[in-house]
Design a protein around this motif. Structure first.
Motif, PDB file in Angstrom:
ATOM      1  N   SER A  64     -54.358   7.821  75.323  1.00 48.98           N
ATOM      2  CA  SER A  64     -54.935   7.969  73.997  1.00 48.98           C
ATOM      3  C   SER A  64     -56.354   7.429  73.978  1.00 48.98           C
ATOM      4  N   GLY A  65     -56.598   6.387  74.783  1.00 48.34           N
ATOM      5  CA  GLY A  65     -57.959   5.878  74.871  1.00 48.34           C
ATOM      6  C   GLY A  65     -58.903   6.922  75.415  1.00 48.34           C
ATOM      7  N   GLU A  71     -53.297  -5.519  77.792  1.00 53.93           N
ATOM      8  CA  GLU A  71     -52.655  -6.147  76.637  1.00 53.93           C
ATOM      9  C   GLU A  71     -53.687  -6.932  75.847  1.00 53.93           C
ATOM     10  N   PRO A  72     -53.684  -6.926  74.550  1.00 58.24           N
ATOM     11  CA  PRO A  72     -52.784  -6.170  73.664  1.00 58.24           C
ATOM     12  C   PRO A  72     -53.176  -4.693  73.569  1.00 58.24           C
ATOM     13  N   LYS A  73     -54.441  -4.388  73.876  1.00 57.06           N
ATOM     14  CA  LYS A  73     -54.833  -2.990  73.810  1.00 57.06           C
ATOM     15  C   LYS A  73     -55.497  -2.607  75.128  1.00 57.06           C
ATOM     16  N   VAL A  74     -55.391  -1.338  75.465  1.00 52.76           N
ATOM     17  CA  VAL A  74     -56.026  -0.863  76.691  1.00 52.76           C
ATOM     18  C   VAL A  74     -57.505  -0.620  76.401  1.00 52.76           C
ATOM     19  N   ILE A  75     -58.343  -1.258  77.202  1.00 52.75           N
ATOM     20  CA  ILE A  75     -59.780  -1.037  77.049  1.00 52.75           C
ATOM     21  C   ILE A  75     -60.231  -0.100  78.160  1.00 52.75           C
ATOM     22  N   GLU A  98     -60.887   1.443  72.756  1.00 51.29           N
ATOM     23  CA  GLU A  98     -59.663   0.636  72.790  1.00 51.29           C
ATOM     24  C   GLU A  98     -58.543   1.471  72.206  1.00 51.29           C
ATOM     25  N   ALA A  99     -57.383   1.413  72.815  1.00 47.43           N
ATOM     26  CA  ALA A  99     -56.264   2.189  72.279  1.00 47.43           C
ATOM     27  C   ALA A  99     -54.966   1.600  72.780  1.00 47.43           C
ATOM     28  N   ARG A 100     -53.841   2.118  72.253  1.00 52.39           N
ATOM     29  CA  ARG A 100     -52.543   1.626  72.678  1.00 52.39           C
ATOM     30  C   ARG A 100     -52.250   1.989  74.124  1.00 52.39           C
ATOM     31  N   SER A 101     -52.743   3.150  74.560  1.00 59.35           N
ATOM     32  CA  SER A 101     -52.465   3.550  75.938  1.00 59.35           C
ATOM     33  C   SER A 101     -53.723   4.122  76.573  1.00 59.35           C
TER      34      SER A 101
END
Lengths: 511, 383
Positions: B77-78, B42-46, B71-74
């Motif tokens: 996708s990352g 959170e807030p983004k997946v690294i 970095e991405a939402r999931s």
């Protein structure tokens, strides 16, 4: 020539010319102008007998006969003998055959056709003035190659004899291995023009009668004008003619032929070639060598296993490589897959093109080397190995792993020499199926080949038999070879009626 | 002939039409991920990945580890975003280690593991590790002294677990299995950074303790040795213990040469008790030259008794830690009850945390000196 004319459809005027005339001059004239017209190798030797003088002619083909034999045993006895004046025709001929000519093979003929058949096959034909019959005397004599070790099937341990081009010599080579009256040799003529002599050999009581009859019938049905090598016959009589797997075996070695017919097979020897045919031929035989039976059974079994592995390698390595590299890199250990990727980095072609191109180059090199004289052939292999391999990698045209794949494929192929040419076709098939569908396609190709093999037969015997046998006795001479004293029975399919190979007495002795 | 052709055509048609996996990709157009990790959710997946890139071709080829971060939402996708900086098709099947930061582990592993288990090209034999006192990115950017690449370094350390009791390796399938099974909590080995010749170097030691999928604390290297012993996964390693022999105290180094573990639940009516019997075979690795004669049976017996007492004490301490402080059943006592005494387990299952906290455990350690090296007697110097 006579046969030519018949082949062209010009039938001789049979009614008046087929039979010999009583006039010697008429006969000679007819022979010179018709049957042996334009043939300068036919020799007409005229001579006379003692009082009462009779004109005789000896006709033979130059270089096909033993000249000394003809002079000593036909011409001289006739010249020094005086034939009784009261004898004519058939009785005269009978007198000459029985009391003058000193030869073991003499037959009386009455037609031009028989005369010609004998002369072209190396007999001497004797015609006598006033007789419409002639005598054909066996006097064959021509240059023969001596019995040497065969080039294609050399052994480290084992007899150094190989067949020659002469059928008589070949039959005697086999006969000397099986000194039994049960060994039968039956002769046939095949080929309308070549009249090639074919010997069918088998051991009575071991080879099933149906098999012998089947071989006879198949060979009899051949209607072709020339049999120049046993391969002609093989192609005419084999099962599954469109499948590249051999269903008839061939060998240059008399000991092999003897071994095969003692297991209940039939051998076909053809005049003019050192290659004899054995049938039926099963898949396992492609992996057997005669040396297997001379070495210790463990060593032999190891060599056999090697041959099976090599067959797998030579057919499958390019296909597997392609499937793994292009479809399933996860199945290659990580460091290897990374180094393959590094090796292929600057190669401009897809892996599939690389595999096919290198396979093609290898086959070209092999085909180029096979039929060349030995010194030139070596040059080809050096060019192939150094220039093409090293330079191609250096120029980034192919990757180094590909060279290894081609090398393994090639070397393994030579181990199974009997299936080497078949293996090339299988390899190409598997490369295509693997390139399209990866391992799935590879297995699909293997399954297709197995289905084909399992559906094949050779002279009524399942092609894969004994390899798929579930009985211990049936598997004793397949991938492994057990010692002779364990192989009590002959192969079940080959000799169903007379199976016992090791007699009970000797069996108990070995224990 | 016609029949044959029809057969061939049929085979080709079946091969081409009934399959959907046309997956032909040239191997040099792939990038091999050898290790990956997640630093934050959170807030983004690294997402951090280490790839093996090759430089040079043919015999001069070398592998250079390249660390890429996105970095991405999931997580998924990352991972897909990596194709852009890499320029190649990303190939995940060779990934051997997966690291998570302490923060991510405390937040719950399921959010990270669910897409990994779902993915078709990641292996369930990947080793999971938790970064202690550092971020995953720092671990991947550290410099292992000999091997190229952090993933390769970590994998080779983990393969040594048989002879080192400093950590208990966990593969992805083992961890997710422990999450789902009744009556057991999971642990993961920890990665720390240590200074080595001016560089930071990753080492694997200690363990992270989980309750369900959330991390709740650490075990030290020494506590992990006991964990390995009580899980029956210790096959090697050394420890030093002050041993009293004939009035003198000597620090002797011992070597684990084998152990047999028996854990048995004893149910007596409502009362549940665990009995842990551990039998150790030890070797003597060194006495610092002290005058200890192992050919004397009395000495050996004395040493064996002291070691047994020492381990009994350490095991009691360890049990107190996990029962009272962490209240996390990482030894799987509950699972043992579920297997051996299912009727009792059904009764206490819903209340297991409280039962486990007060569960009486009877510890019995038996020790045997099996090997004293190539000498039994001390080396005597001339006077």
């Amino acid at each position: 020539m006579f046969f030519w004319k018949r082949a062209k459809g010009e039938q001789p005027k049979t009614r008046d010319l087929d039979r010999l005339s009583t006039s010697l001059e008429t006969n000679l004239k007819w022979l010179r102008s018709n049957l042996f017209a334009d043939d300068d190798t036919i020799v007409y030797r005229r001579f006379k007998t003692k009082e009462p003088t009779r004109q005789c002619v000896l006709i033979h083909a130059n270089n096909m006969t033993k000249h000394e034999f003809l002079s000593d045993y036909i011409v001289r006895p006739l010249m020094i003998s005086s034939l009784p004046r009261e004898l004519h025709g058939q009785r005269l001929i009978q007198h000459i055959t029985e009391q003058v000519i000193q030869s073991d093979g003499a037959t009386v003929f009455s037609s031009y056709e028989k005369l010609a058949e004998g002369v072209v096959a190396g007999a001497g034909a004797v015609l006598v003035e006033g007789c419409n019959l002639g005598i054909s005397v066996d006097a064959q004599g021509w240059e023969k190659r001596s019995v040497t070790e065969p080039q294609t099937e050399s052994v480290v341990r084992g007899p150094r004899q190989g067949f020659t081009e002469d059928l008589g010599v070949n039959v005697s080579l086999v006969r000397r291995k099986i000194l039994s009256p049960e060994l039968k040799v039956r002769m046939m003529d095949v080929g309308l023009q070549t009249r090639t002599k074919v010997a069918i050999m088998y051991v009575e009581g071991i080879a099933p009668k149906e098999l012998v009859d089947e071989v006879f019938q198949r060979i009899e049905r051949i209607e072709t004008d020339a049999i120049l090598e046993s391969g002609y016959i093989e192609e005419f009589i084999r099962d599954s003619p469109n499948c590249p797997f051999p269903t008839i075996g061939h060998t240059e070695r008399p000991d092999r032929v003897a071994g095969k017919i003692l297991e209940g097979r039939v051998a076909v020897l053809v005049d003019g070639t050192p290659f004899a045919l054995t049938m039926p031929f099963l898949f396992v035989e492609a992996f057997q060598a005669n040396e297997d039976y001379f070495h210790h059974w463990m060593v032999a079994s190891f060599h056999r296993t090697l041959r099976y592995i090599s067959f797998f390698l030579t057919t499958s390595t390019p296909g597997l490589y392609l499937a793994l590299v292009t479809h399933h890199p996860q199945l290659i250990p990580m460091s290897l897959s990374i180094s393959i990727a590094a090796a292929r980095k600057n190669v401009p072609f897809p892996a599939m093109v690389e595999v096919i191109a290198m396979g093609l180059v290898f086959e070209i090199l092999r085909e180029g080397g096979v039929r060349l004289p030995k010194p030139v052939g070596q040059a080809i292999s050096i060019v192939g190995a150094i220039v093409l391999g090293e330079a191609a990698v250096g120029a980034s045209l192919v990757s180094a792993p590909m060279i290894i794949v081609v090398g393994v494929t090639g070397v393994a192929g030579f181990v199974v020499s009997k299936l080497n040419d078949t293996a090339v076709l299988i390899r190409i098939l598997l490369v295509f199926t693997s390139a399209v569908l990866g391992l799935y396609g590879f297995l699909f190709g293997i399954m297709g080949i197995m289905v084909q093999l399992a559906s094949m037969e050779s002279f009524g015997i399942p092609y894969l038999s004994s390899l798929t046998s579930l009985t211990i006795q049936g598997s004793k001479d397949t991938v492994i070879r057990l010692p002779w004293w364990r192989m009590v029975l002959r192969p079940r399919h080959l000799a169903p009626k007379n199976r016992e190979r090791l007699h009970r007495q000797s069996r108990s002795k070995t224990k | 002939m016609k029949k044959d052709l029809a057969r061939v055509f049929f085979l080709c048609a079946v091969t081409l039409l009934t399959t959907g996996c046309w997956d032909y990709t040239e191997i040099e157009l792939r990038d091999f991920v050898v290790g990956a990790g997640v630093d934050a959710v959170e807030p983004k997946v690294i997402v951090i990945t280490e790839m093996a890139k090759s430089t040079g071709t043919g015999q001069e080829a070398e592998f250079r580890p390249v660390v890429l971060t996105t970095e991405a939402r999931s997580l998924t996708s990352g991972a897909h975003n990596l194709a852009n900086p890499s320029g190649m098709e990303i190939f995940w099947a060779h990934a051997q280690v997966f690291l998570v930061s302490e923060e991510v582990a405390q937040g719950g592993m399921l959010t990270i593991l669910e897409p990994i288990i779902r993915a078709r090209d990641l292996r369930s034999t990947m080793y999971l590790l938790v970064a202690k006192d550092c971020t995953v990115e720092e671990v991947f950017k550290s410099k292992p002294p000999l091997l190229t690449g952090v993933s390769q370094h970590l994998t080779s350390i983990i393969r040594l677990s048989a002879i080192s009791a400093d950590f208990v390796p966990q593969q992805l399938w083992q961890f997710t299995g422990d999450l789902a099974a009744p009556g057991i909590s999971a642990t993961l080995p920890a990665v720390e950074l240590v200074h080595e010749g001016g560089n930071l170097m990753p080492v694997v030691r200690g363990a992270a303790v989980f309750k369900l999928d959330r991390m709740i604390g650490w075990l030290s290297k020494e506590e992990t040795q006991i964990l390995a012993l009580l899980k029956g996964e210790s096959e090697g390693g050394f420890f030093v213990m002050d041993t009293e022999i004939k009035g003198n105290t000597t620090a002797i180094t011992y070597e684990f040469r084998g152990s047999q573990l028996k854990t048995k639940p004893i149910v007596d009516g409502e009362r549940v008790e665990m009995k842990v019997s551990l039998s150790l075979q030890l070797g003597v690795a060194g006495t610092r030259g002290a005058d200890v004669d192992f050919s004397d049976p009395a000495v050996v017996r004395g040493v064996e008794e002291q070691v047994a007492r020492y381990f009994t004490r350490r095991i009691r301490d360890f049990l107190r830690l996990i029962q009272e402080d962490y209240n996390s059943d990482i030894l799987g006592f509950g699972r043992l009850l579920w297997r051996r005494e299912p009727a009792t387990w059904r009764k206490i299952e819903s209340d297991w945390d409280a039962v486990f906290r007060g569960l009486p455990v009877d510890v019995e350690v038996d020790c045997r000196i099996a090997f004293t090296g190539f000498r039994a007697q001390p080396i005597k110097m001339r006077n």
